[in-house]
Design an enzyme around this catalytic site. Structure first.
Site, mmCIF file in Angstrom:
data_model
loop_
_atom_site.group_PDB
_atom_site.id
_atom_site.type_symbol
_atom_site.label_atom_id
_atom_site.label_comp_id
_atom_site.label_asym_id
_atom_site.label_seq_id
_atom_site.Cartn_x
_atom_site.Cartn_y
_atom_site.Cartn_z
ATOM 1 N N ARG A 150 0.803 -1.219 0.000
ATOM 2 C CA ARG A 150 0.000 0.000 0.000
ATOM 3 C C ARG A 150 0.836 1.269 0.000
ATOM 4 O O ARG A 150 1.860 1.354 0.668
ATOM 5 C CB ARG A 150 -0.908 0.022 1.240
ATOM 6 N N ASP A 173 -20.862 17.428 30.968
ATOM 7 C CA ASP A 173 -19.981 17.661 29.824
ATOM 8 C C ASP A 173 -20.759 18.099 28.588
ATOM 9 O O ASP A 173 -20.330 18.990 27.851
ATOM 10 C CB ASP A 173 -19.192 16.385 29.518
#
Length: 611
Positions: A256, A581
């Site tokens: 690759r 959060d």
């Protein structure tokens, strides 16, 4: 071909840096700083480079991102690639959000292979990990791909301990009636992440789990250059594969190459070395010059992982990870009493004990700095030897700190609770220097009051040190616990949660899954808790209009030798913190209160119910 004889016929081209999801293991919630559009490859530049690579032997091109399907001209790019003589495969790796809408046109243009990323089959978990909605769009895209004749449709699943390793069997079952290839990918904690092997689930562990359910699982043949180890349950339409990127690398057969969205050639995913093909293109380099530049880059490719270490080598050459700062005193004390063994060393040491970066100097050996985390490690030394070196230095750092026990109601004699290891003493000055139970610094003479040891505390030994309770002699019994918490949001944030208008997503759904995950991870978060096999965890969140609050209730159940109070409390805590959060962008005037154990059953001390 590189210097190790590997022929490269597979090119991955990133079409964009942008993505419409924010997967937690991939990028921060706020996204990343994007390259200016003028510096990205144009469509024509992409085709020019692709034509050059195909001419030199590349026969497979995969389009990636970011998220490639958000590039407006992605269909046109596929169509142009399809015209290249010698190119056999045009593939795309996508998160699947836009797949259903675009796939008919992509197939007509010449797309003949699809990989879809999907890490969970639970909608709430999906929203938690990607920080966006869209689970049903991805599932719709998978089914659309099978309807249009893609066989197999590859589904990429990154397996992370504590998040989705419990869904491995569900993913295998997903292949029963659909022509899918579910590819389990070992979590690769590199670059922006720390090397946290505790989150990694190896393919052998996954394979053992699957074979317990389907002992008839068959191994399938694979190509030499394949990154996957493939298996199939007989009579299932689809199959499964394992991408062993960490435990058994496949560098030896790597074929690759990668081109980034801004035109840089990367010969290895792990490598920092890049060559700007864009700059050479725009400066008028000829085709022959480009071929020479690419050939030179490929010839410099390392044998494996860009020359870095890998987990399989670590089995024979253990390494000590050293953080630059020293952890808090109680955790150091616990770590000193429970040194890791050889199997645990490379995986957990940095989580138990962090020492100053002066250790390599003390050891008299050259140190190596991890390029990703900034941590220092000492290669090639024996872990137990490293442990004694580390504890010796820690003793020096802690020397002069004593805990004095002086309480008339206590059954213990007044003594200095030694923070060192083995028989190495901590020299203490007069025990009358401080009154009560105190933490004393000899050098400064200052005292800080700490809790004294007591017969009623089960997590201390005879010396007053923290210790894990031995439950080996207790009988198994059914145990449960219920805990709760309240998050006061204020009118504005409460209204947005109620209407599901918070930009980060469905607050209640994400907090629910966070609570469940928290319960499962309690033994990793609370140092002296036992690892308990939970057979049921439930977290519910309701809205209290009068207080503008989210009311959380968690329950945990097990059959075992110790209770699940901490699991229930951790679940409620994590759910509450998640609500905070997700809403803190609206207001910071949020209060978490009433975190408490509501009830428990089972155990020698009997049941408990808060009135």
């Amino acid at each position: 071909m590189d210097s190790f004889g590997r022929q490269h016929n597979y090119l991955r081209i990133s079409l964009t840096e942008k993505c419409n999801l924010r997967c937690q293991y991939c990028m921060p919630e706020e996204g990343v700083q994007l390259t200016p559009k003028s510096e990205l490859l144009t469509t024509q530049e992409i085709i020019t480079l692709a034509r050059l690579f195909v001419k030199e032997g590349v026969d497979k091109i995969r389009l990636t991102g970011g998220e490639p399907l958000i590039r407006p001209d992605v269909v046109d790019i596929v169509g142009e690639l399809d015209k290249l003589e010698g190119l056999k495969t045009i593939a795309v790796t996508t998160n699947g959000i836009n797949l259903t809408r675009l796939l008919p046109r992509l197939k007509e243009a010449g797309l003949n292979a699809i990989n879809i990323s999907l890490d969970t089959l639970v909608p709430a978990k999906f929203e938690f990990i990607v920080r966006r909605k869209g689970f049903h769009k991805v599932m719709e895209g998978i089914h659309k791909a099978t309807e249009l004749g893609y066989h197999p449709v590859k589904v990429n699943c990154v397996v992370m301990r504590g998040f989705n390793e419990d869904e491995v069997l569900d993913f295998v079952d997903f292949t029963k009636d659909l022509p899918l290839d579910v590819r389990f990918i070992e979590y690769m904690p590199f670059d922006g992440n720390k090397w946290n092997f505790k989150k990694m689930v190896s393919y052998k562990e996954m394979l053992d789990t699957i074979k317990q359910r389907w002992p008839e699982l068959e191994k399938l043949p694979c190509e030499t250059s394949s990154t996957a180890k493939s298996y199939k349950v007989p009579h299932f339409q689809g199959q499964i594969s394992f991408i062993t990127s960490m435990s058994e690398h496949f560098c030896g057969s790597c074929n690759r190459l990668r081109i980034t969205a801004d035109g840089n050639l990367k010969v290895c995913l792990f490598g920092n070395s890049e060559v700007s093909l864009r700059d050479h293109l725009r400066s008028g380099a000829s085709e022959e010059e480009l071929i020479q530049i690419i050939g030179a880059a490929v010839s410099r490719k390392k044998k494996q992982h860009a020359g870095m270490f890998n987990i399989s080598r670590m089995k024979n050459r253990p390494m000590v990870l050293i953080e630059p700062a020293l952890m808090s005193f109680p955790l150091c004390q616990d770590a000193l009493q429970n040194p890791p063994n050889s199997k645990q060393w490379g995986h957990t040491f940095s989580h138990w004990l962090t020492l100053r970066a002066s250790l390599p100097k003390q050891n008299g050996k050259a140190s190596v700095k991890n390029k990703f985390t900034g941590q220092v490690f000492l290669p090639g030394s024996h872990p137990e030897k490293q442990w004694h070196i580390a504890t010796g230095i820690l003793q020096t750092q802690l020397r002069g700190y004593c805990v004095f026990q002086k309480d008339p109601s206590s059954t213990f004699d007044s003594k200095c609770l030694d923070a060192s290891v083995g028989q190495v003493p901590v020299d203490c000055q007069s025990k009358e220097a401080c009154s009560g139970s105190e933490f004393h610094t000899r050098d400064s003479g200052s005292c800080t009051r700490v809790l004294h040891a007591s017969d009623n505390l089960t997590h201390t030994d005879e010396e007053g040190r923290a210790t894990m309770v031995d439950v080996g002699g207790k009988p198994d019994s059914r145990r449960s616990a219920v805990a709760g918490a309240v998050v006061l949001l204020g009118e504005k944030a409460f209204g947005m949660v109620k209407q599901n208008q918070v930009k980060k997503g469905d607050v209640l759904a994400v907090a629910q899954i966070a609570g469940i995950q928290g319960a499962k991870l309690t033994s990793q978060l609370i140092p002296l808790c036992h690892n308990i096999p939970l057979y049921h965890v439930e977290v519910s969140l309701s809205l209290d209009e009068a207080r503008h609050a989210v009311v959380i209730r968690s329950s945990c159940h097990t059959w075992g030798r110790t209770g699940v109070e901490m699991e229930a409390l951790t679940a409620a805590s994590l759910a509450a913190l998640t609500v905070y959060d997700m809403c803190k962008a609206v207001t910071h005037d949020i209060v978490i209160q009433e975190l408490k154990l509501i009830s428990k059953t089972g155990g020698q001390r009997g049941d408990f119910s808060r009135v």
